[in-house]
Design an enzyme around this catalytic site. Structure first.
Site, PDB file in Angstrom:
ATOM      1  N   HIS A 153       6.632  -0.893  -8.771  1.00  0.00           N
ATOM      2  CA  HIS A 153       7.463  -1.152  -7.753  1.00  0.00           C
ATOM      3  C   HIS A 153       7.729  -2.598  -7.270  1.00  0.00           C
ATOM      4  O   HIS A 153       6.633  -3.393  -7.388  1.00  0.00           O
ATOM      5  CB  HIS A 153       6.905  -0.448  -6.667  1.00  0.00           C
ATOM      6  CG  HIS A 153       5.368  -0.438  -6.290  1.00  0.00           C
ATOM      7  ND1 HIS A 153       4.413   0.137  -7.030  1.00  0.00           N
ATOM      8  CD2 HIS A 153       4.907  -1.330  -5.330  1.00  0.00           C
ATOM      9  CE1 HIS A 153       3.354  -0.252  -6.515  1.00  0.00           C
ATOM     10  NE2 HIS A 153       3.459  -1.022  -5.625  1.00  0.00           N
ATOM     11  N   HIS A 166       8.081  -5.082  -4.178  1.00  0.00           N
ATOM     12  CA  HIS A 166       8.024  -5.380  -2.721  1.00  0.00           C
ATOM     13  C   HIS A 166       9.174  -6.324  -2.197  1.00  0.00           C
ATOM     14  O   HIS A 166       9.427  -7.444  -2.803  1.00  0.00           O
ATOM     15  CB  HIS A 166       6.828  -5.734  -2.438  1.00  0.00           C
ATOM     16  CG  HIS A 166       5.492  -5.065  -2.542  1.00  0.00           C
ATOM     17  ND1 HIS A 166       4.739  -4.208  -1.433  1.00  0.00           N
ATOM     18  CD2 HIS A 166       4.985  -4.786  -3.630  1.00  0.00           C
ATOM     19  CE1 HIS A 166       3.789  -3.770  -1.897  1.00  0.00           C
ATOM     20  NE2 HIS A 166       3.748  -3.834  -3.232  1.00  0.00           N
ATOM     21  N   ILE A 174       5.249   2.043   4.273  1.00  0.00           N
ATOM     22  CA  ILE A 174       4.518   2.739   5.336  1.00  0.00           C
ATOM     23  C   ILE A 174       3.631   1.727   6.116  1.00  0.00           C
ATOM     24  O   ILE A 174       3.329   2.257   7.351  1.00  0.00           O
ATOM     25  CB  ILE A 174       3.726   3.974   4.756  1.00  0.00           C
ATOM     26  CG1 ILE A 174       3.614   5.235   5.886  1.00  0.00           C
ATOM     27  CG2 ILE A 174       2.204   3.596   4.039  1.00  0.00           C
ATOM     28  CD1 ILE A 174       3.129   6.645   5.215  1.00  0.00           C
TER      29      ILE A 174
HETATM   30  P1  AMP Z   1       0.897  -2.043  -4.147  1.00  0.00           P
HETATM   31  O1  AMP Z   1      -0.383  -2.396  -3.317  1.00  0.00           O
HETATM   32  O2  AMP Z   1       1.665  -3.117  -4.775  1.00  0.00           O
HETATM   33  O3  AMP Z   1       0.418  -0.804  -5.223  1.00  0.00           O
HETATM   34  O4  AMP Z   1       1.811  -1.163  -3.158  1.00  0.00           O
HETATM   35  C1  AMP Z   1       1.600  -0.093  -2.832  1.00  0.00           C
HETATM   36  C2  AMP Z   1       2.379   0.023  -1.499  1.00  0.00           C
HETATM   37  O5  AMP Z   1       2.869   1.522  -1.225  1.00  0.00           O
HETATM   38  C3  AMP Z   1       1.719  -0.401  -0.076  1.00  0.00           C
HETATM   39  O6  AMP Z   1       2.278  -1.635   0.246  1.00  0.00           O
HETATM   40  C4  AMP Z   1       1.641   0.843   0.616  1.00  0.00           C
HETATM   41  O7  AMP Z   1       1.696   0.537   2.087  1.00  0.00           O
HETATM   42  C5  AMP Z   1       2.845   1.650   0.196  1.00  0.00           C
HETATM   43  N1  AMP Z   1       2.769   2.799   0.489  1.00  0.00           N
HETATM   44  C6  AMP Z   1       1.879   3.895   0.055  1.00  0.00           C
HETATM   45  N2  AMP Z   1       1.888   5.038   0.314  1.00  0.00           N
HETATM   46  C7  AMP Z   1       3.167   5.253   0.879  1.00  0.00           C
HETATM   47  C8  AMP Z   1       4.090   5.941   1.576  1.00  0.00           C
HETATM   48  N3  AMP Z   1       3.822   7.557   1.572  1.00  0.00           N
HETATM   49  N4  AMP Z   1       5.633   5.691   1.842  1.00  0.00           N
HETATM   50  C9  AMP Z   1       5.524   4.255   1.855  1.00  0.00           C
HETATM   51  N5  AMP Z   1       4.823   3.244   1.341  1.00  0.00           N
HETATM   52  C10 AMP Z   1       3.763   3.913   0.823  1.00  0.00           C
END
Ligand code: AMP
Length: 117
Positions: free
Chosen positions: A100, A102, A31
């Site tokens: 997850h 990236h 997002i």
């Molecule tokens: P991390 O910081 O490695 O836990 O990554 C979490 C990621 O999830 C971040 O890059 C956020 O921008 C992404 N994120 C959070 N909420 C959403 C959402 N609803 N849809 C897509 N990505 C999201």
């Protein structure tokens, strides 16, 4: 099942731009993209952090990486290049506690790993 925002995306409780799904994982666009291409690959099995993945579940991580590479090939940036990253806990900036991967691509990504950047 845990109750993170990613589980809500898996259960279609909140929307996401889903680019891939199979029995083991779901992948959708981040997002808040940090590169022209920024896709998250999330396993359906629950693991809060990489620390919680036992040796006998190593295939969960492997499948995420292989799916990311397949996506790169499909989208045509496998040869120009891409980066895969998994953040673990606070110093790495993990904010969602369902593991997850990236996938970042679409432009030269520069150096990474400098403290505080
Ligand atoms: P991390 O910081 O490695 O836990 O990554 C979490 C990621 O999830 C971040 O890059 C956020 O921008 C992404 N994120 C959070 N909420 C959403 C959402 N609803 N849809 C897509 N990505 C999201």
């Amino acid at each position: 099942m845990s109750d993170t925002i990613f589980h809500k995306i898996m259960q279609r409780q909140i929307p996401a731009d889903i680019v891939y799904e199979d029995d083991d994982m779901i992948a959708f666009r981040d997002i808040a993209p940090q590169a022209p291409v920024h896709v998250l690959f999330v396993p359906k099995r629950d693991f809060a952090t990489l620390n919680d993945v036992p040796a006998d579940a190593a295939d969960v991580i492997g499948k995420l990486a292989v799916a990311a590479a397949s996506y790169a090939k499909r989208e045509g940036f496998d040869r120009s290049g891409y980066r895969i990253v998994m953040n673990c806990n606070g110093d790495a900036g993990q904010t969602v506690f369902q593991i997850h991967l990236h996938l970042l691509a679409g432009a030269p990504l520069g150096h990474f790993g400098t403290p505080g950047r």
